[in-house]
Write a protein that holds these residues in place. Structure first.
Motif, PDB file in Angstrom:
ATOM      1  N   HIS A  32       0.414  10.677 -17.168  1.00 17.27           N
ATOM      2  CA  HIS A  32       1.310  10.114 -16.164  1.00 17.27           C
ATOM      3  C   HIS A  32       1.312  10.952 -14.899  1.00 17.27           C
ATOM      4  O   HIS A  32       0.936  12.117 -14.919  1.00 17.27           O
ATOM      5  CB  HIS A  32       2.723  10.022 -16.728  1.00 17.27           C
ATOM      6  CG  HIS A  32       2.832   9.080 -17.882  1.00 17.27           C
ATOM      7  ND1 HIS A  32       3.157   7.756 -17.730  1.00 17.27           N
ATOM      8  CD2 HIS A  32       2.614   9.264 -19.203  1.00 17.27           C
ATOM      9  CE1 HIS A  32       3.160   7.168 -18.910  1.00 17.27           C
ATOM     10  NE2 HIS A  32       2.822   8.068 -19.825  1.00 17.27           N
ATOM     11  N   HIS A  33       1.796  10.341 -13.839  1.00 18.67           N
ATOM     12  CA  HIS A  33       1.852  11.005 -12.544  1.00 18.67           C
ATOM     13  C   HIS A  33       2.656  12.306 -12.626  1.00 18.67           C
ATOM     14  O   HIS A  33       3.739  12.316 -13.191  1.00 18.67           O
ATOM     15  CB  HIS A  33       2.481  10.073 -11.515  1.00 18.67           C
ATOM     16  CG  HIS A  33       2.636  10.687 -10.167  1.00 18.67           C
ATOM     17  ND1 HIS A  33       1.570  10.857  -9.306  1.00 18.67           N
ATOM     18  CD2 HIS A  33       3.708  11.223  -9.548  1.00 18.67           C
ATOM     19  CE1 HIS A  33       1.995  11.442  -8.216  1.00 18.67           C
ATOM     20  NE2 HIS A  33       3.287  11.678  -8.334  1.00 18.67           N
ATOM     21  N   ARG A  80     -12.677   7.916  -4.463  1.00 25.50           N
ATOM     22  CA  ARG A  80     -13.199   9.286  -4.409  1.00 25.50           C
ATOM     23  C   ARG A  80     -12.271  10.190  -3.600  1.00 25.50           C
ATOM     24  O   ARG A  80     -12.075  11.354  -3.931  1.00 25.50           O
ATOM     25  CB  ARG A  80     -14.580   9.177  -3.777  1.00 25.50           C
ATOM     26  CG  ARG A  80     -15.552  10.292  -3.863  1.00 25.50           C
ATOM     27  CD  ARG A  80     -15.746  11.040  -5.101  1.00 25.50           C
ATOM     28  NE  ARG A  80     -16.638  10.492  -6.098  1.00 25.50           N
ATOM     29  CZ  ARG A  80     -16.569  10.832  -7.396  1.00 25.50           C
ATOM     30  NH1 ARG A  80     -15.660  11.705  -7.806  1.00 25.50           N
ATOM     31  NH2 ARG A  80     -17.388  10.314  -8.261  1.00 25.50           N
ATOM     32  N   ALA A  81     -11.702   9.627  -2.528  1.00 21.27           N
ATOM     33  CA  ALA A  81     -10.855  10.421  -1.635  1.00 21.27           C
ATOM     34  C   ALA A  81      -9.567  10.861  -2.323  1.00 21.27           C
ATOM     35  O   ALA A  81      -8.912  11.794  -1.875  1.00 21.27           O
ATOM     36  CB  ALA A  81     -10.533   9.617  -0.373  1.00 21.27           C
ATOM     37  N   ARG A  82      -9.190  10.206  -3.414  1.00 23.34           N
ATOM     38  CA  ARG A  82      -7.917  10.521  -4.082  1.00 23.34           C
ATOM     39  C   ARG A  82      -8.106  11.438  -5.282  1.00 23.34           C
ATOM     40  O   ARG A  82      -7.139  11.784  -5.952  1.00 23.34           O
ATOM     41  CB  ARG A  82      -7.242   9.226  -4.520  1.00 23.34           C
ATOM     42  CG  ARG A  82      -6.919   8.290  -3.349  1.00 23.34           C
ATOM     43  CD  ARG A  82      -6.625   6.890  -3.834  1.00 23.34           C
ATOM     44  NE  ARG A  82      -5.430   6.839  -4.663  1.00 23.34           N
ATOM     45  CZ  ARG A  82      -5.161   5.864  -5.521  1.00 23.34           C
ATOM     46  NH1 ARG A  82      -6.024   4.872  -5.670  1.00 23.34           N
ATOM     47  NH2 ARG A  82      -4.069   5.887  -6.235  1.00 23.34           N
ATOM     48  N   VAL A  83      -9.376  11.789  -5.573  1.00 19.40           N
ATOM     49  CA  VAL A  83      -9.673  12.589  -6.760  1.00 19.40           C
ATOM     50  C   VAL A  83     -10.281  13.929  -6.338  1.00 19.40           C
ATOM     51  O   VAL A  83     -11.184  13.960  -5.511  1.00 19.40           O
ATOM     52  CB  VAL A  83     -10.672  11.838  -7.660  1.00 19.40           C
ATOM     53  CG1 VAL A  83     -11.047  12.675  -8.872  1.00 19.40           C
ATOM     54  CG2 VAL A  83     -10.098  10.500  -8.099  1.00 19.40           C
ATOM     55  N   GLY A  84      -9.771  15.012  -6.904  1.00 16.63           N
ATOM     56  CA  GLY A  84     -10.348  16.330  -6.628  1.00 16.63           C
ATOM     57  C   GLY A  84     -11.101  16.823  -7.848  1.00 16.63           C
ATOM     58  O   GLY A  84     -10.652  16.627  -8.972  1.00 16.63           O
ATOM     59  N   ARG A 160      -6.142  16.657  -0.344  1.00 14.98           N
ATOM     60  CA  ARG A 160      -4.865  16.429  -1.027  1.00 14.98           C
ATOM     61  C   ARG A 160      -4.986  15.335  -2.075  1.00 14.98           C
ATOM     62  O   ARG A 160      -4.392  14.265  -1.964  1.00 14.98           O
ATOM     63  CB  ARG A 160      -3.770  16.050  -0.027  1.00 14.98           C
ATOM     64  CG  ARG A 160      -3.343  17.205   0.855  1.00 14.98           C
ATOM     65  CD  ARG A 160      -2.042  16.869   1.573  1.00 14.98           C
ATOM     66  NE  ARG A 160      -1.810  17.755   2.687  1.00 14.98           N
ATOM     67  CZ  ARG A 160      -1.131  18.905   2.590  1.00 14.98           C
ATOM     68  NH1 ARG A 160      -0.641  19.283   1.452  1.00 14.98           N
ATOM     69  NH2 ARG A 160      -0.964  19.662   3.657  1.00 14.98           N
ATOM     70  N   PRO A 161      -5.746  15.615  -3.142  1.00 13.30           N
ATOM     71  CA  PRO A 161      -5.961  14.590  -4.160  1.00 13.30           C
ATOM     72  C   PRO A 161      -4.679  14.322  -4.954  1.00 13.30           C
ATOM     73  O   PRO A 161      -3.823  15.200  -5.068  1.00 13.30           O
ATOM     74  CB  PRO A 161      -7.021  15.221  -5.075  1.00 13.30           C
ATOM     75  CG  PRO A 161      -6.837  16.686  -4.913  1.00 13.30           C
ATOM     76  CD  PRO A 161      -6.408  16.883  -3.490  1.00 13.30           C
ATOM     77  N   GLU A 162      -4.588  13.102  -5.463  1.00 17.58           N
ATOM     78  CA  GLU A 162      -3.451  12.778  -6.318  1.00 17.58           C
ATOM     79  C   GLU A 162      -3.723  13.269  -7.734  1.00 17.58           C
ATOM     80  O   GLU A 162      -2.803  13.506  -8.501  1.00 17.58           O
ATOM     81  CB  GLU A 162      -3.226  11.264  -6.315  1.00 17.58           C
ATOM     82  CG  GLU A 162      -2.704  10.776  -4.970  1.00 17.58           C
ATOM     83  CD  GLU A 162      -3.031   9.326  -4.715  1.00 17.58           C
ATOM     84  OE1 GLU A 162      -2.653   8.494  -5.553  1.00 17.58           O
ATOM     85  OE2 GLU A 162      -3.672   9.033  -3.685  1.00 17.58           O
ATOM     86  N   ASP A 193       2.937  18.123  -6.222  1.00 18.95           N
ATOM     87  CA  ASP A 193       3.115  16.984  -7.109  1.00 18.95           C
ATOM     88  C   ASP A 193       1.768  16.399  -7.545  1.00 18.95           C
ATOM     89  O   ASP A 193       1.617  15.194  -7.695  1.00 18.95           O
ATOM     90  CB  ASP A 193       3.947  15.915  -6.381  1.00 18.95           C
ATOM     91  CG  ASP A 193       4.730  15.079  -7.379  1.00 18.95           C
ATOM     92  OD1 ASP A 193       4.855  15.517  -8.530  1.00 18.95           O
ATOM     93  OD2 ASP A 193       5.188  13.989  -6.996  1.00 18.95           O
ATOM     94  N   THR A 194       0.789  17.291  -7.702  1.00 19.57           N
ATOM     95  CA  THR A 194      -0.544  16.847  -8.085  1.00 19.57           C
ATOM     96  C   THR A 194      -0.621  16.709  -9.610  1.00 19.57           C
ATOM     97  O   THR A 194      -0.140  17.575 -10.325  1.00 19.57           O
ATOM     98  CB  THR A 194      -1.590  17.893  -7.650  1.00 19.57           C
ATOM     99  OG1 THR A 194      -1.323  18.255  -6.304  1.00 19.57           O
ATOM    100  CG2 THR A 194      -3.004  17.348  -7.756  1.00 19.57           C
ATOM    101  N   THR A 195      -1.229  15.632 -10.068  1.00 23.20           N
ATOM    102  CA  THR A 195      -1.503  15.490 -11.493  1.00 23.20           C
ATOM    103  C   THR A 195      -2.760  16.297 -11.793  1.00 23.20           C
ATOM    104  O   THR A 195      -3.746  16.176 -11.074  1.00 23.20           O
ATOM    105  CB  THR A 195      -1.751  14.012 -11.847  1.00 23.20           C
ATOM    106  OG1 THR A 195      -0.686  13.240 -11.304  1.00 23.20           O
ATOM    107  CG2 THR A 195      -1.851  13.810 -13.344  1.00 23.20           C
ATOM    108  N   ILE A 196      -2.685  17.146 -12.814  1.00 24.12           N
ATOM    109  CA  ILE A 196      -3.820  18.035 -13.075  1.00 24.12           C
ATOM    110  C   ILE A 196      -4.308  17.884 -14.506  1.00 24.12           C
ATOM    111  O   ILE A 196      -3.516  17.884 -15.449  1.00 24.12           O
ATOM    112  CB  ILE A 196      -3.439  19.511 -12.807  1.00 24.12           C
ATOM    113  CG1 ILE A 196      -3.032  19.683 -11.342  1.00 24.12           C
ATOM    114  CG2 ILE A 196      -4.597  20.450 -13.152  1.00 24.12           C
ATOM    115  CD1 ILE A 196      -2.530  21.068 -10.984  1.00 24.12           C
TER     116      ILE A 196
END
Lengths: 317, 280
Positions: A32-33, A80-84, A160-162, A193-196
């Motif tokens: 989850h987020h 791709r821009a939302r994933v690190g 700033r990936p989610e 608040d990044t999901t890791i």
């Protein structure tokens, strides 16, 4: 930390086969987020393979995978821009200077800036956040192992990936660098608040950094929960040691406190050297992995690696 | 093409160029060949060819320009393999619009690098070699289009070659055929003095046509007699170079995409392991 209801990562029945070797048999997981979760498992359990599938770098054999609501096998540039992504080892851009590289990579994310998430991260602020301000004008190849690792994280989060994937981020770091790295990950989770999702071999690291641990072994997730929940699943086989009448005893019992009370009630003060060792995450982990590998062999790491090299079209994009 | 691709590609190209001209090892490479070629020219300056109407040095200078331009192919190929080995390409893949921007950057840095290399050679060479049409604007115009077309013909082929070689070590295999191609291309000695089958073979490759194009730009018209068919053959030059350009531009995206698709953290780690094993 706020944990919302929004599902960031949803995997159902994921299978991965290299030739005749089945590395992932039936992986199910959901994140989850805002969660920080850890994928734990023995060598060759398929942690990196799972991560690569989630990152969109490898095509799966079967199953449903959704990352930020998109199948990573077909994730476009917007996705791709939302994933690190922070891989096990990066050696790229050795000739670039640290700040120069972060400023350059920021360009790619500018068009994805929104009112909620301003992209990219300002290079100077980012350098301060990962503690590389003093190295800003150094060439990347001149960085120490720990500094390079922090740069890798900086590159992973410049947009700033989610959702951030960290594959064995502290492998090869000395204790000081490791501690600094842990602080960085904690700040990322709390402030950004990044999901890791991270993989590691280090059980203390898993316990310290993450809310939830998933153990991958024999191609399946064999346990999923907080460190405490996992320990409970092995129903508290705590170890109790004591001496009585000059003889020592060892016993594994589910409820150690109650057991000790009974011991005293029966023998009173003649009980000496009482020692109770609570189940550690390590005990839990070892016993879980032993259980699962007793049933089926884990895939040796090099077999999976060698097979991946010649599997035609085994990867994506 | 997307705005981000152009902006990021430009930024990459400019940064890589700057790195390449502020770094000892690279500077050596930029100057080594031009200086070596200048020495060759200096030694050839008084050697006459055939019935003594032309100095060999005069005939050779434009050919060297053409050859150096064609070498952009090798540079491109080597850089691509190296970037795949160290993970630069994988990083591009992990970045939105990363792969096209990477390519735009490479094209900018390699082609501007080639132009600078040509100037490093040409400017001093003009002082050694007399009898070139340096005063004519038409000469420079021809030189310009031959160079641009030559780069369009050779860079994509270089990218294809770079995708085919899996390590910088195996890139070494490329050197021999390239040397052979240069040897028969009439760069250092007029192709018309070679056996006919060699002439035929030479005309397949872009190096010959780049050399011919450069000679047509810089040599006086009377020098045309040392060429095949006593003509500058501009039409054929455009034709052959265009065929190479089209083949390269069609193949490059296919081969590059295929290569990028196979890149992942584990394939990279595996390659490194192999490289280390060979050393150990």
């Amino acid at each position: 930390m706020t944990t919302h209801e929004r599902v960031v990562l949803d995997v159902e029945g994921l299978r991965m086969r290299y030739g005749t070797t089945e590395v992932l048999k039936d992986v199910n997981l959901r994140v989850h987020h805002g969660e920080v979760v850890c994928l734990l498992g023995p060598n060759g359990a398929g942690k990196t393979t799972t991560l690569e599938i989630l990152e969109g770098f490898r095509m799966r054999s079967a199953g449903r995978v959704e990352v930020l609501g998109t199948d990573p096998a077909h994730g476009g540039d917007d996705w791709r821009a939302r994933v690190g992504v922070v891989l096990q080892s990066w050696r790229d851009h050795g000739r670039w200077r640290v700040r120069e590289l972060l400023a350059h990579l920021g360009i790619y994310y500018a068009e994805y800036s929104t009112a909620q998430i301003r992209r990219p991260w300002d290079p100077d602020e980012l350098l301060a956040a990962v503690g590389l301000t003093a190295q800003a004008d150094k060439k990347v190849r001149m960085l120490s192992g720990g500094q390079r690792r922090r740069l890798d994280v900086a590159v992973g989060i410049v947009g700033r990936p989610e959702l951030l994937f960290l594959d064995e981020p502290t492998a090869g770091l000395d204790p000081v660098a490791r501690r600094e790295f842990h602080d960085l990950v904690e700040r990322l989770a709390d402030e950004q608040d990044t999901t890791i999702v991270l993989t590691t071999h280090d059980l203390h690291e898993a316990q310290k950094l993450t809310n939830r641990i998933m153990i991958l072994s024999g191609g399946r997730i064999i346990a999923d929960g907080t460190a405490e929940e996992l320990a409970e699943r092995i129903v508290g086989e705590d170890e109790v040691r004591w001496s009585h009448d000059g003889q020592s005893y060892v016993r594994s019992v589910p409820e150690s406190t109650k057991f000790a009370f009974e011991l005293f009630r029966k023998h009173g003060e003649s009980i000496t050297d009482l020692e109770i060792r609570k189940t550690t995450l390590e005990d839990t982990y070892l016993s879980l992995v032993r259980q699962s590998t007793g049933e089926q062999e884990t895939v040796p790491e090099d077999a999976a690696g060698a097979a991946s090299a010649d599997s035609e079209g085994g990867t994506v994009r | 093409m997307n705005k981000t691709v152009m902006r990021a590609g430009w930024s990459r190209g400019v940064t890589e160029l700057r790195q390449s001209f502020t770094n000892g090892g690279d500077l050596f490479n930029h100057f080594f060949w031009p200086v070596l070629m200048l020495v060759v020219l200096f030694l050839m300056r008084d050697v006459s060819f055939g019935d003594g109407e032309f100095e060999l040095g005069t005939l050779v200078l434009p050919g060297i320009l053409g050859m150096n331009a064609a070498m952009a192919m090798v540079t491109m190929s080597q850089l691509l393999t190296a970037d795949r080995e160290d993970g630069t390409l994988l990083r591009a893949k992990a970045t939105p619009h990363g792969t096209p921007a990477y390519l735009v950057g490479k094209i900018i840095s390699v082609s501007v690098g080639v132009v600078v290399d040509l100037a490093i050679f040409l400017i001093p060479a003009l002082f050694i070699i007399p009898g070139l049409r340096v005063g004519s604007s038409e000469a420079w115009l021809t030189l310009g289009w031959v160079l641009v077309l030559g780069l369009v013909a050779t860079l994509p082929i270089g990218a294809v070659l770079g995708s085919l070689f899996s390590s910088t070590r195996s890139q070494g295999l490329l050197t021999l055929p390239i040397m052979a191609m240069i040897g028969i291309s009439g760069i250092f000695y007029p192709v018309t003095s070679m056996p006919e089958w060699v002439q035929g073979l030479a005309q397949v490759f872009p190096v010959y046509w780049l050399g011919l194009g450069m000679r047509s730009a810089l040599l006086p018209d009377s020098a045309v007699i040392v060429e095949i068919g006593d003509a500058w053959r501009h039409l054929e030059t455009v034709g052959v170079l265009s065929v190479w350009a089209v083949v390269g531009l069609v193949l490059a995206p296919i081969v590059l995409r295929r290569m990028a698709r196979r890149e992942s953290g584990s394939t990279m780690a595996e390659r490194r392991e192999k490289a280390l094993q060979r050393v150990g």
